[in-house]
Design a protein around this motif. Structure first.
Motif, PDB file in Angstrom:
ATOM      1  N   ALA A   1       0.767  -1.204  -0.146  1.00 11.15           N
ATOM      2  CA  ALA A   1       0.050  -0.141  -0.114  1.00 11.15           C
ATOM      3  C   ALA A   1       0.811   1.177  -0.004  1.00 11.15           C
ATOM      4  CB  ALA A   1      -1.000   0.012   1.237  1.00 11.15           C
ATOM      5  N   ALA A   2       2.049   1.342   0.633  1.00  9.99           N
ATOM      6  CA  ALA A   2       3.096   2.513   0.786  1.00  9.99           C
ATOM      7  C   ALA A   2       3.432   2.461  -0.629  1.00  9.99           C
ATOM      8  CB  ALA A   2       3.923   2.197   1.987  1.00  9.99           C
ATOM      9  N   MET A   3       3.799   1.232  -1.064  1.00 16.00           N
ATOM     10  CA  MET A   3       4.701   1.474  -2.623  1.00 16.00           C
ATOM     11  C   MET A   3       3.573   2.040  -3.505  1.00 16.00           C
ATOM     12  SD  MET A   3       5.700  -2.394  -3.095  1.00 16.00           S
ATOM     13  CE  MET A   3       7.144  -3.358  -2.019  1.00 16.00           C
TER      14      MET A   3
ATOM     15  N   GLY B   1      22.806   9.467   3.175  1.00 18.21           N
ATOM     16  CA  GLY B   1      23.522  10.028   4.242  1.00 18.21           C
ATOM     17  C   GLY B   1      22.948   9.393   5.448  1.00 18.21           C
ATOM     18  N   PHE B   2      21.712   9.516   5.490  1.00 19.90           N
ATOM     19  CA  PHE B   2      21.025   9.025   6.935  1.00 19.90           C
ATOM     20  C   PHE B   2      21.508   7.739   7.046  1.00 19.90           C
ATOM     21  CE2 PHE B   2      17.691   7.226   9.138  1.00 19.90           C
ATOM     22  CZ  PHE B   2      17.718   7.769  10.563  1.00 19.90           C
TER      23      PHE B   2
ATOM     24  N   SER C   1      16.753  -6.743  10.796  1.00 20.56           N
ATOM     25  CA  SER C   1      16.541  -5.542   9.851  1.00 20.56           C
ATOM     26  C   SER C   1      15.527  -4.569  10.662  1.00 20.56           C
ATOM     27  CB  SER C   1      16.046  -6.136   8.394  1.00 20.56           C
ATOM     28  OG  SER C   1      14.927  -6.848   8.429  1.00 20.56           O
ATOM     29  N   ALA C   2      15.227  -3.576   9.500  1.00 19.96           N
ATOM     30  CA  ALA C   2      14.319  -2.422   9.980  1.00 19.96           C
ATOM     31  C   ALA C   2      13.088  -2.304   9.303  1.00 19.96           C
ATOM     32  CB  ALA C   2      15.193  -1.172  10.126  1.00 19.96           C
ATOM     33  N   ASP C   3      12.874  -2.634   8.276  1.00 24.30           N
ATOM     34  CA  ASP C   3      11.502  -2.450   7.428  1.00 24.30           C
ATOM     35  C   ASP C   3      11.413  -1.033   7.531  1.00 24.30           C
ATOM     36  OD1 ASP C   3       9.641  -3.865   6.095  1.00 24.30           O
ATOM     37  OD2 ASP C   3       8.158  -3.275   7.523  1.00 24.30           O
ATOM     38  N   TRP C   4      12.594  -0.328   7.554  1.00 26.26           N
ATOM     39  CA  TRP C   4      12.694   0.990   7.274  1.00 26.26           C
ATOM     40  C   TRP C   4      12.122   1.565   5.956  1.00 26.26           C
ATOM     41  CZ3 TRP C   4      15.964   4.647   4.559  1.00 26.26           C
ATOM     42  CH2 TRP C   4      16.338   6.010   5.201  1.00 26.26           C
ATOM     43  N   PRO C   5      11.178   2.482   5.767  1.00 31.14           N
ATOM     44  CA  PRO C   5      11.110   3.661   6.825  1.00 31.14           C
ATOM     45  C   PRO C   5       9.830   3.373   7.767  1.00 31.14           C
ATOM     46  CG  PRO C   5      10.173   4.538   4.812  1.00 31.14           C
ATOM     47  CD  PRO C   5      10.745   3.055   4.703  1.00 31.14           C
TER      48      PRO C   5
ATOM     49  N   SER D   1      22.917  14.058  11.400  1.00 26.81           N
ATOM     50  CA  SER D   1      22.414  13.547  10.053  1.00 26.81           C
ATOM     51  C   SER D   1      20.759  13.218  10.589  1.00 26.81           C
ATOM     52  CB  SER D   1      22.873  12.315   9.873  1.00 26.81           C
ATOM     53  OG  SER D   1      24.027  12.472   9.068  1.00 26.81           O
ATOM     54  N   GLU D   2      19.880  13.743   9.839  1.00 27.36           N
ATOM     55  CA  GLU D   2      18.402  13.962  10.223  1.00 27.36           C
ATOM     56  C   GLU D   2      17.994  12.746   9.383  1.00 27.36           C
ATOM     57  OE1 GLU D   2      16.682  17.386  10.202  1.00 27.36           O
ATOM     58  OE2 GLU D   2      17.661  18.274  11.679  1.00 27.36           O
ATOM     59  N   ASN D   3      16.799  12.108  10.026  1.00 24.30           N
ATOM     60  CA  ASN D   3      16.030  11.053   9.299  1.00 24.30           C
ATOM     61  C   ASN D   3      15.020  11.723   8.360  1.00 24.30           C
ATOM     62  OD1 ASN D   3      14.244   8.918   8.470  1.00 24.30           O
ATOM     63  ND2 ASN D   3      13.693   8.219  10.307  1.00 24.30           N
ATOM     64  N   PRO D   4      15.277  11.560   6.804  1.00 23.35           N
ATOM     65  CA  PRO D   4      14.536  12.211   6.018  1.00 23.35           C
ATOM     66  C   PRO D   4      13.192  11.760   5.834  1.00 23.35           C
ATOM     67  CG  PRO D   4      15.977  10.465   5.064  1.00 23.35           C
ATOM     68  CD  PRO D   4      16.345  10.753   6.281  1.00 23.35           C
ATOM     69  N   PHE D   5      12.756  10.711   6.474  1.00 20.95           N
ATOM     70  CA  PHE D   5      11.384  10.086   6.790  1.00 20.95           C
ATOM     71  C   PHE D   5      10.951  10.156   8.122  1.00 20.95           C
ATOM     72  CE2 PHE D   5      13.283   7.589   3.257  1.00 20.95           C
ATOM     73  CZ  PHE D   5      12.389   8.008   2.173  1.00 20.95           C
ATOM     74  N   GLU D   6      11.372  11.249   8.849  1.00 26.02           N
ATOM     75  CA  GLU D   6      10.926  11.339  10.155  1.00 26.02           C
ATOM     76  C   GLU D   6       9.156  11.397  10.208  1.00 26.02           C
ATOM     77  OE1 GLU D   6      11.227  11.230  13.923  1.00 26.02           O
ATOM     78  OE2 GLU D   6      13.033  11.674  12.858  1.00 26.02           O
TER      79      GLU D   6
END
Length: 388
Positions: free
Chosen positions: A4-6, A29-30, A251-255, A360-365
């Motif tokens: 759904a996010a995709m 970079g993050f 793993s993280a399943d980021w973001p 370095s800030e999370n671009p997906f905060e």
């Protein structure tokens, strides 16, 4: 990555090549600031591969790729089988460098618990008329699909949240082993529920168990509401798997979840949210620190078929390493999530240096708060939940 996010990302053109290149420095970079030197991309929306893969390749040519990327071609439903196999045959030879390679078929085996689309052997406690779904209900078709990918020389990663989906995945992997493909790297992702009779099959079939610890491994009223107390208490058996010789990777399943490896390790070790009571009913399934570190290093390197060049600091391997601000083996467990990465080196090159770039800030905060109900889409009517 939820389908759904995709779909949302695709609608916003965020996977178009120009958009990817425009955000690459900030996003990568993050990633480097978190101490990550290699990532496995567990599948993009079918049809997005051309733009995304070509962008990554361009970054590599321009010396702008600070992490190793192992990518996959995905299939969410049977309708995607033909395209996925064609994609593997196309992209594998096209992208096979040391820093960027396409090596894996990613199959979505079911959905998720929140959307009632996880495939369960027994119905949801709160919704006794449904036990979710499996995305490939024809076992013979799935077996053939996975075998076709392995015969082409690819590894396979299968998303399996529920115990029904997990069994379907293991049945497909058993077909691979019975066909004589002993070297294929096979793994399942998420693994919230695994039936007792299926647990020994992980070691027997040499299947890697991959998950992200935050949320999944934590006690929560929502689990009990949907699964009942007994199943909720038995979810995600990381500890017993690791101690019985099964390769466990984190793993993280980021973001949608926190990328911080030290937070993920802490959660796998305590099965509690940071700062909350650690009296989890499934405390026996906690990983030790040594197991958690191995799940992020040597075992993770094996899963992505890079154990010969990364995963440990040894003569002859690449200089992928980090410098952190504390000895995590000599501090209280509660202090591990606050570990700060001072320097990240990838391939002998410093790609993150806190002294130069202190924040370095999370671009997906905030993206982790986006509510995605289900890992499968139902836009063409070819897949429906299985009801009792």
């Amino acid at each position: 990555s939820a389908a759904a996010a995709m779909h949302l990302v695709s609608e916003l053109n965020l996977t178009q090549k120009d958009a990817v290149l425009a955000e690459a420095d900030e996003v990568l970079g993050f990633v480097s600031s978190q101490g990550v030197t290699a990532v496995y991309d567990a599948g993009v929306a079918p049809g997005s591969e051309d733009s995304l893969f070509s962008a990554i390749a361009e970054l590599e040519r321009g010396d702008g790729l600070p992490v190793r990327i192992v990518a996959s071609v995905g299939a969410q439903r049977p309708v995607h089988i033909e395209g996925a196999l064609a994609g593997l045959a196309k992209y594998g030879p096209m992208y096979s460098s040391e820093l960027f390679r396409v090596t894996t078929l990613k199959v979505w085996g079911d959905g998720d618990l929140g959307g009632l689309t996880a495939g369960l052997l027994e119905p949801f406690t709160a919704f006794p008329d449904t036990r979710g779904l499996v995305a490939f209900p024809d076992q013979e078709q799935l077996d053939r699909f996975v075998l076709d990918a392995v015969e082409l020389g690819y590894d396979v990663h299968l998303h399996a949240v529920g115990d029904w989906a997990n069994r379907v995945a293991l049945d497909a992997f058993e077909a691979v082993r019975e066909a004589g493909f002993e070297d294929a790297r096979l793994s399942t992702g998420h693994n919230v529920l695994i039936d007792a009779q299926d647990r020994p099959r992980y070691k027997e079939l040499d299947v890697t168990l991959n998950t992200f610890a935050t949320d999944i491994a934590v006690p929560d009223e929502g689990w009990t509401w949907g699964l009942g107390e007994e199943r909720a208490a038995a979810k995600m058996p990381m500890g017993s798997f690791a101690r019985n010789g099964v390769r466990v990777t984190l793993s993280a399943d980021w973001p949608t979840e926190d990328l911080n490896p030290f937070l993920q390790m802490y959660t796998a070790m305590t099965r509690s949210r940071l700062g909350e009571d650690d009296s989890a009913p499934e405390a026996a399934e906690r990983l030790t620190l040594e197991e958690a570190v191995r799940a992020y290093t040597t075992d993770a390197a094996y899963q992505i078929r890079m154990e010969d060049i990364i995963g440990s600091i040894e003569v002859g391997k690449r200089a992928d390493l980090i410098i952190i601000d504390r000895d995590i083996f000599d501090i209280p467990t509660d202090d591990i999530p606050g570990t700060n990465v001072l320097v990240t080196m990838m391939n002998g090159k410093i790609v993150h240096d806190e002294a130069v770039d202190p924040s370095s800030e999370n671009p997906f905060e905030g993206f982790e708060d986006f509510d995605v109900c289900g890992d499968l889409t139902f836009d063409d009517g070819d897949l429906q939940p299985a009801n009792d």
